[in-house]
Design a protein around this motif. Structure first.
Motif, short mmCIF file in Angstrom:
data_model
loop_
_atom_site.label_atom_id
_atom_site.label_comp_id
_atom_site.label_asym_id
_atom_site.label_seq_id
_atom_site.Cartn_x
_atom_site.Cartn_y
_atom_site.Cartn_z
N ALA A 21 -11.69 -29.66 26.44
CA ALA A 21 -11.67 -28.74 25.31
C ALA A 21 -10.24 -28.30 24.99
O ALA A 21 -9.86 -28.16 23.82
CB ALA A 21 -12.56 -27.54 25.61
N ASP A 22 -9.43 -28.06 26.02
CA ASP A 22 -8.03 -27.69 25.80
C ASP A 22 -7.24 -28.82 25.14
O ASP A 22 -6.40 -28.59 24.28
CB ASP A 22 -7.37 -27.32 27.12
CG ASP A 22 -7.63 -25.88 27.53
OD1 ASP A 22 -7.95 -25.07 26.65
OD2 ASP A 22 -7.53 -25.57 28.72
N ALA A 23 -7.51 -30.05 25.59
CA ALA A 23 -6.78 -31.21 25.07
C ALA A 23 -7.23 -31.60 23.67
O ALA A 23 -6.49 -32.26 22.94
CB ALA A 23 -6.94 -32.39 26.02
N HIS A 24 -8.47 -31.21 23.30
CA HIS A 24 -9.03 -31.56 21.99
C HIS A 24 -9.60 -30.30 21.35
O HIS A 24 -10.82 -30.13 21.29
CB HIS A 24 -10.12 -32.63 22.14
CG HIS A 24 -9.67 -33.88 22.81
ND1 HIS A 24 -9.61 -34.01 24.18
CD2 HIS A 24 -9.24 -35.07 22.28
CE1 HIS A 24 -9.18 -35.23 24.46
NE2 HIS A 24 -8.95 -35.89 23.35
N PRO A 25 -8.77 -29.40 20.86
CA PRO A 25 -9.25 -28.10 20.36
C PRO A 25 -10.18 -28.19 19.17
O PRO A 25 -10.92 -27.24 18.89
CB PRO A 25 -7.95 -27.35 20.01
CG PRO A 25 -6.92 -28.42 19.86
CD PRO A 25 -7.30 -29.50 20.80
#
Length: 341
Positions: free
Chosen positions: A126-130
């Motif tokens: 989720a952090d890498a693909h907001p």
């Protein structure tokens, strides 16, 4: 956010399959000492609020409260710590990448992580693909509260009927093997839950463990541990060698572009290479330090051993795992496949 899991430099692209630790591990003769490589950071034990907290307590450990016998490993704070440590081993193995499949980032909308455990992979993704919505499912609500806004966790059983519809662009599993009794059914349901062109990726180990150089024979405690666990899991209806059938099941479900790679997670810092040593030291801690908790329910309820027999056996197996002259490892299989457009 979870400081001990989330890395600001998590790679958003796929890991090249040939960059993963290979199938050959060479022994480093300098590890015939008590040295270790690296230390694991502390990890969170904050649990997700849920009504599904009717836990059971056995052998001094806590287990999930959904359908007795469905999953034989604990879900308490010690297990959360172990799973978070295991996440770090995978992070090293994949060189910081989160997946191998050649995902088209611009087409990603929704991602499912089945059997998400502590939710560490979901949070990193989720952090890498907001801009992507990430859903993690698990039998136990042991995930943290404070997560990215595009990350959600629900309590769900992958063995039951999936009700998502044709929804996800990517489905991921990691070390779900001991929680699934019918992989053929699970992969068929995953096919139905993917949009056309979507990918599935499976990261799984299998038991028994292995040794290539004869340093641990079949009568050694550590190798007996592997075979005993395999037999115990069978009593619960779980095949801990199920990855041997993954390609067949993926084909039958309708997937195409099926690919696979295989590697080894060493139990101890005995191999050559800094990466391999780091993985081995952390994985030895992950498995060895938690060997009793990982084994007691399977050996007592599965094989009918007494707790006294388990205590003695685990001490012997753990001594083998911590012996730098014994070179064992867990075989690891990674599969990825695409649903036709």
């Amino acid at each position: 956010m979870i400081e001990d899991h989330r890395q600001p430099n998590i790679a958003a692209a796929a890991a090249p399959a040939d960059s993963i630790v290979g199938e050959e591990l060479l022994v480093d003769s300098s590890t015939d000492s008590d040295s270790t490589f690296g230390e694991a950071a502390d990890s969170t034990t904050t649990s997700l609020a849920s009504s599904v907290t009717n836990y059971r307590y056995e052998h001094g450990r806590r287990y999930h409260g959904i359908e007795d016998g469905r999953y034989s490993l604990p879900n308490d704070d010690a297990e959360v710590e172990r799973l978070n440590l295991q996440h770090k081993v995978w992070e090293i193995a994949l060189n910081g990448h989160l997946y191998v499949a050649p995902i088209e980032h611009e087409s990603l909308n929704e991602v499912l992580d089945v059997g998400c455990g502590t939710g560490a992979w979901c949070i990193d993704f989720a952090d890498a693909h907001p801009g992507v919505q990430v859903l993690g499912t698990d039998l136990s609500p042991i995930q943290p509260h404070n997560v990215p806004t595009n990350c959600q966790f629900i309590v769900d059983d992958a063995n039951e009927v999936w009700v998502y519809g044709e929804r996800f662009d990517f489905i991921h599993t990691r070390t779900l093997l001991l929680g699934v009794k019918d992989w053929k059914k699970v992969l068929q349901q995953a096919f139905g839950a993917l949009k056309p062109g979507g990918w599935i990726e499976l990261h799984e180990f299998h038991i028994p463990i292995a040794c290539d150089d004869g340093s641990a024979g079949p009568e050694s405690a550590v190798m007996k541990w592997g075979t005993s666990m395999y037999e115990g899991f069978k009593k619960f209806g779980v095949d801990s060698m199920a990855t041997a059938k993954f390609r067949e099941y993926l084909e039958e479900a309708g997937f195409e572009d099926i690919r696979e790679t295989h590697t080894k997670f060493p139990l101890g810092p005995w191999p050559r290479g800094d990466k391999e040593k780091a993985m081995g030291a952390l994985f030895q801690k992950d498995i060895g330090d938690n060997l009793y908790g990982l084994s007691v329910k399977t050996l007592t309820q599965g094989l009918g051993w007494s707790t006294e027999e388990v205590d003695k056996f685990i001490q012997e197996a753990k001594a083998d795992m911590n012996n730098p002259q014994i070179h064992t490892y867990f075989p690891i299989d990674i599969f990825w496949a695409r649903k036709p457009r």
